[in-house]
Scaffold this active site. Structure first.
Site, PDB file in Angstrom:
ATOM      1  N   ARG A 238       0.794  -1.348   0.129  1.00 54.48           N
ATOM      2  CA  ARG A 238       0.041  -0.054   0.002  1.00 54.48           C
ATOM      3  C   ARG A 238       0.753   1.256   0.058  1.00 54.48           C
ATOM      4  NH1 ARG A 238      -4.476   0.455   4.590  1.00 54.48           N
ATOM      5  NH2 ARG A 238      -2.662   1.175   5.951  1.00 54.48           N
TER       6      ARG A 238
ATOM      7  N   HIS B  55      10.230  18.044  -8.762  1.00 56.71           N
ATOM      8  CA  HIS B  55      11.389  17.679  -9.526  1.00 56.71           C
ATOM      9  C   HIS B  55      12.702  18.321  -8.752  1.00 56.71           C
ATOM     10  CE1 HIS B  55       8.178  17.100 -12.541  1.00 56.71           C
ATOM     11  NE2 HIS B  55       8.805  15.954 -12.513  1.00 56.71           N
TER      12      HIS B  55
ATOM     13  N   LYS C 191      -2.489   7.110   1.010  1.00 58.36           N
ATOM     14  CA  LYS C 191      -2.302   7.587   2.412  1.00 58.36           C
ATOM     15  C   LYS C 191      -1.256   8.501   2.462  1.00 58.36           C
ATOM     16  CE  LYS C 191      -2.263   4.927   6.845  1.00 58.36           C
ATOM     17  NZ  LYS C 191      -3.293   5.728   7.500  1.00 58.36           N
TER      18      LYS C 191
ATOM     19  N   GLU D 109     -16.259   6.231   5.428  1.00 61.71           N
ATOM     20  CA  GLU D 109     -15.488   5.699   6.749  1.00 61.71           C
ATOM     21  C   GLU D 109     -15.385   6.800   7.616  1.00 61.71           C
ATOM     22  OE1 GLU D 109     -11.324   5.061   5.256  1.00 61.71           O
ATOM     23  OE2 GLU D 109     -11.336   6.910   4.024  1.00 61.71           O
TER      24      GLU D 109
END
Ligand code: PMP
Length: 285
Positions: free
Chosen positions: A52, A105, A151, A184
């Protein structure tokens, strides 16, 4: 506890574990993280968490400068060094230090950080009796803006909802998605039980695909419980037989009220308790 914090392969005391104020992780929340658990000295589902982490990084175009095998080894080494049998791991990868502009960058040297610490769960009383939830006015990030599957270090969306929960006297708050469906909670996935079925919102409701969520779905299927991933409304939660939350830190915890409506009989239900026990057994394996 003699805490040793890992930064890019080196170990530092808590006082000396520092990164640059020019790091885009700090300047812009530009980075990704994971929260993992240690049970009996072993990391629970390390591989899934690392996959993940790599997917989150890949989604924001951040190349983690070491291999997944190396980070697996380093994580286990870090746990062993900290001599913790039961604890929590916060793993962070920042974009690295750059200029004061947005351009990633111009950043070099992403910082890979591993913090092993003790965990503060919700009070024991809430595990016994269940917790109360309130619906936050702050909705989950629109998946087309910033996917909740990432996340990322930018957790303001969840923090704003968490503050709403705390103001209402709740340690967790329910977040809806942009379509007005249940998504959620601020740091936990949500499940309900209705007529013997276990139901949870699908990933495309705009949620984080929780490692604990997946473990609980597997345990339910092994126990012969019918599992459904389907959109839910608040009405479904108000009228559920049972409701519980899952997360690496929270594990499995019953929710017994939402917006002052009592869910089921207002106590942790039998399927919640069954899955909680199965989860306890799984992590002790
Ligand atoms: N949703 C959100 C928003 C989270 O931050 C987390 C992790 N704290 C979860 C769900 C639960 O995921 P996991 O079971 O992988 O910890």
């Amino acid at each position: 506890m003699n805490q040793q914090i890992y930064i890019n392969g080196e170990y530092f005391s808590k006082e000396n574990a520092k990164i640059s104020v020019y790091d885009h992780g700090l300047l812009y929340g530009d980075g990704v993280f994971e929260g993992l658990r240690i049970y009996g000295g072993k990391v629970f589902r390390l591989r899934e968490h690392l996959i993940r982490l790599w997917e989150s990084a890949s989604s924001i175009g951040l190349q983690i400068p070491i291999t997944i095998e190396q980070l697996t080894k380093d994580t286990n080494d870090c746990v062993a060094r900290n001599e913790i049998d039961e604890g929590y791991i916060r793993m962070v990868v920042t974009r690295g230090s750059g200029a004061l502009g947005l351009d990633p960058h111009r950043c070099s040297n992403p910082q890979i950080i591993i913090i092993v610490d003790r965990i503060t769960l919700y009070p024991a009383e809430l595990y016994e009796n269940g917790l109360d939830l309130v619906t936050a006015a702050t909705i989950r990030n629109h998946p087309a803006a910033l996917s909740p599957r990432i996340k990322s270090l930018n957790y303001l969306n969840n923090i704003m909802a968490k503050v709403e929960g705390l103001k209402a006297g709740c340690v967790e708050a329910l977040m809806m998605n942009h379509k007005g469906e249940v998504a959620e909670c601020t740091g936990d996935n949500i499940f309900i039980v209705k007529h013997g079925k276990l139901i949870t919102p699908p990933i495309d409701a705009g949620i984080l695909e929780g490692i604990t969520r997946n473990a609980v779905l597997e345990l339910a299927r092994e126990a012969g419980i019918e599992t459904v991933e389907a959109p839910l409304t608040r009405h479904d939660i108000y009228t559920a037989d049972e409701c519980f939350l899952t997360g690496s830190a929270a594990e499995v915890i019953a929710a017994v009220k939402l917006d002052d409506r009592v869910i089921g009989n207002g106590k942790p239900g039998p399927m919640t308790n069954q899955l909680n026990e199965a989860f306890r057994k799984l992590v002790r394996k």
